[in-house]
Design a protein around this motif. Structure first.
Motif, short mmCIF file in Angstrom:
data_model
loop_
_atom_site.label_atom_id
_atom_site.label_comp_id
_atom_site.label_asym_id
_atom_site.label_seq_id
_atom_site.Cartn_x
_atom_site.Cartn_y
_atom_site.Cartn_z
N GLY A 1 -6.03 0.66 -10.26
CA GLY A 1 -6.84 1.71 -9.82
C GLY A 1 -6.11 2.82 -9.34
N SER A 2 -4.74 2.62 -9.55
CA SER A 2 -3.71 3.70 -9.31
C SER A 2 -4.18 5.07 -10.04
N ASP A 3 -3.77 6.26 -9.27
CA ASP A 3 -4.13 7.66 -9.73
C ASP A 3 -2.66 8.42 -10.05
N TRP A 4 -1.57 7.33 -10.07
CA TRP A 4 -0.29 7.98 -10.23
C TRP A 4 0.16 8.10 -11.78
N ALA A 5 -0.52 7.34 -12.49
CA ALA A 5 0.05 7.20 -13.97
C ALA A 5 0.19 8.48 -14.72
N SER A 6 -0.83 9.25 -14.42
CA SER A 6 -0.77 10.79 -15.23
C SER A 6 0.54 11.53 -14.86
N VAL A 7 0.58 11.60 -13.29
CA VAL A 7 1.60 12.66 -12.84
C VAL A 7 2.90 11.98 -13.27
N VAL B 1 -2.40 -4.38 -15.24
CA VAL B 1 -1.68 -3.27 -14.57
C VAL B 1 -1.72 -2.06 -15.15
N LYS B 2 -1.47 -0.95 -14.67
CA LYS B 2 -1.10 0.29 -15.19
C LYS B 2 0.39 0.48 -15.40
N PHE B 3 0.62 0.87 -16.93
CA PHE B 3 1.84 1.19 -17.20
C PHE B 3 2.28 2.61 -17.26
N SER B 4 3.62 2.83 -16.88
CA SER B 4 3.94 4.26 -17.17
C SER B 4 4.37 4.35 -18.81
N GLN B 5 4.78 5.47 -19.03
CA GLN B 5 5.59 5.80 -20.44
C GLN B 5 6.54 4.95 -20.50
N SER C 1 0.90 -1.30 0.00
CA SER C 1 -0.05 0.12 -0.07
C SER C 1 0.91 1.23 -0.10
N GLY C 2 0.18 2.45 -0.43
CA GLY C 2 0.88 3.70 -0.35
C GLY C 2 -0.18 4.62 -0.61
N ASP C 3 0.28 5.88 -0.54
CA ASP C 3 -0.65 6.95 -0.44
C ASP C 3 -1.12 7.17 -1.93
N THR C 4 -2.32 7.72 -2.30
CA THR C 4 -2.85 8.12 -3.64
C THR C 4 -2.11 9.35 -3.95
N TRP C 5 -2.02 9.53 -5.18
CA TRP C 5 -1.55 11.04 -5.51
C TRP C 5 -2.50 12.07 -5.09
N LYS C 6 -3.73 11.81 -5.08
CA LYS C 6 -5.07 12.81 -4.68
C LYS C 6 -4.68 13.19 -3.22
N ASN D 1 2.03 -9.12 -6.81
CA ASN D 1 1.86 -8.30 -5.66
C ASN D 1 1.31 -6.71 -6.06
N VAL D 2 2.12 -6.46 -6.98
CA VAL D 2 1.70 -4.94 -7.54
C VAL D 2 0.25 -4.93 -8.03
N LYS D 3 0.13 -6.24 -8.82
CA LYS D 3 -1.56 -6.34 -9.54
C LYS D 3 -2.34 -6.37 -8.19
N ALA D 4 -1.96 -6.79 -7.23
CA ALA D 4 -3.06 -6.94 -6.05
C ALA D 4 -3.18 -5.63 -4.99
N SER D 5 -2.33 -5.02 -5.35
CA SER D 5 -2.12 -3.72 -4.33
C SER D 5 -3.10 -2.48 -4.72
N LYS D 6 -3.06 -1.56 -3.65
CA LYS D 6 -3.80 -0.29 -3.87
C LYS D 6 -2.99 1.07 -3.73
N GLY D 7 -3.45 2.10 -4.22
CA GLY D 7 -2.99 3.22 -4.00
C GLY D 7 -1.48 3.42 -4.47
N GLY D 8 -0.40 4.04 -3.77
CA GLY D 8 0.75 4.34 -4.44
C GLY D 8 1.76 3.27 -4.41
N VAL D 9 1.83 2.68 -5.31
CA VAL D 9 2.57 1.22 -5.35
C VAL D 9 3.17 1.53 -6.66
N PHE D 10 4.37 1.20 -6.48
CA PHE D 10 5.10 1.12 -8.18
C PHE D 10 6.03 -0.11 -8.30
#
Length: 269
Positions: free
Chosen positions: A224-230, A104-108, A6-11, A80-89
């Motif tokens: 569900g991560s909101d970190w991809a855009s930033v 999973v969500k990918f970065s550029q 787990s980790g904090d969301t970008w929001k 483990n990343v796939k099963a996580s929530k929030g700020g996890v990379f």
């Protein structure tokens, strides 16, 4: 069984101007490895460190990071990343594929990879893939279960060498070690593992006819991560992070001059 992190969301981080995220990783030469001082370093670690600095400078946000998991194998980190929530990379040699994009969500992409077919030095060079049954007669293929390199080996088997013997390993590092130990072994491995073998002065041979240079690596996040855009904003800033001198220095530091040139030739193909 997957162990979610787990980790904090970008929001949350953006609102409080501070927070923390978890970095899961798979140990990979040049990308994520332990240095002589016992500290985790590598291309991925340095890029994330630059991301933290960029957040502080442009978003006025104090982000702390912590490494999670033991880095021992790709599959464990990915699940483990796939099963996580929030700020996890997830950090490592993670190829961007359409199949994985559903999980999973990918970065550029931050680099283009070479996958290389390697054997010990005494095996005669493969000039045509059709010659595999002859040149590689009596050799055993090693492949880490669930990786793209395992798929490549299976593809060679179905297309060129139906009698190929395959032994599965749990990690790419184990594949490399099997190759060192077995004069009659061969494997597809990412460029970084090949460079590692060369650095260790191992008797190793690359068979360029089988090079695969079309894939790109990215960082992964839970769906569900909101970190991809930033994270993408950072990677796209100032004409693109991978065009900066800072990025080039990171590649030279962890791949060496020759490795960096090979990687860059891959991205131009």
């Amino acid at each position: 069984m997957a162990q979610p992190y787990s980790g904090d969301t970008w929001k949350e981080v953006n609102k409080k101007s501070k927070g923390s995220v978890s970095l899961a990783y798979v140990q990979t030469p040049s990308f994520v490895y332990v240095d002589d001082a016992g500290k985790l370093t590598g291309i991925c670690v340095d890029i994330m460190s630059d991301f933290v600095t960029w957040l502080k400078e442009t978003k006025k946000v104090e982000l702390t990071t912590k490494f999670v998991g033991d880095g021992s194998n790709f599959h464990g980190m990915y699940d483990n990343v796939k099963a996580s929530k929030g700020g996890v990379f997830g950090l490592g040699n993670i190829t961007i594929t359409d199949e994985r994009k559903k999980e999973v969500k990918f970065s550029q992409p931050f680099i283009t990879n070479f996958a290389i077919l390697i054997t010990q030095g005494k095996v005669s060079t493969l000039n045509k893939l059709e010659d595999m049954p002859k040149n590689f007669a009596g050799l055993t293929a090693y492949a880490a279960k669930g990786t793209l390199n395992e798929k490549r080996i299976l593809d060679l088997k179905s297309r060129y060498y139906p009698d190929m013997k395959i032994v599965n390993t749990t990690t790419s590092q184990e594949t490399l070690e099997k190759l060192f130990a077995d004069p009659k072994g061969f494997a597809y491995l990412d460029l970084a593992f090949y460079l590692e073998a060369v650095k260790m002065k191992k008797s190793i041979k690359r068979h360029p006819i089988a090079d695969k240079a079309a894939e790109q690596f990215g960082f992964i996040m839970p769906m569900g991560s909101d970190w991809a855009s930033v994270l993408d904003e950072f990677l796209k800033a100032n004409g693109g992070y991978t065009n900066t001198a800072q990025y080039k220095n990171i590649l030279v530091k962890h791949l060496g001059e020759a490795g960096m040139k090979l990687m860059q030739s891959a991205s131009k193909q």
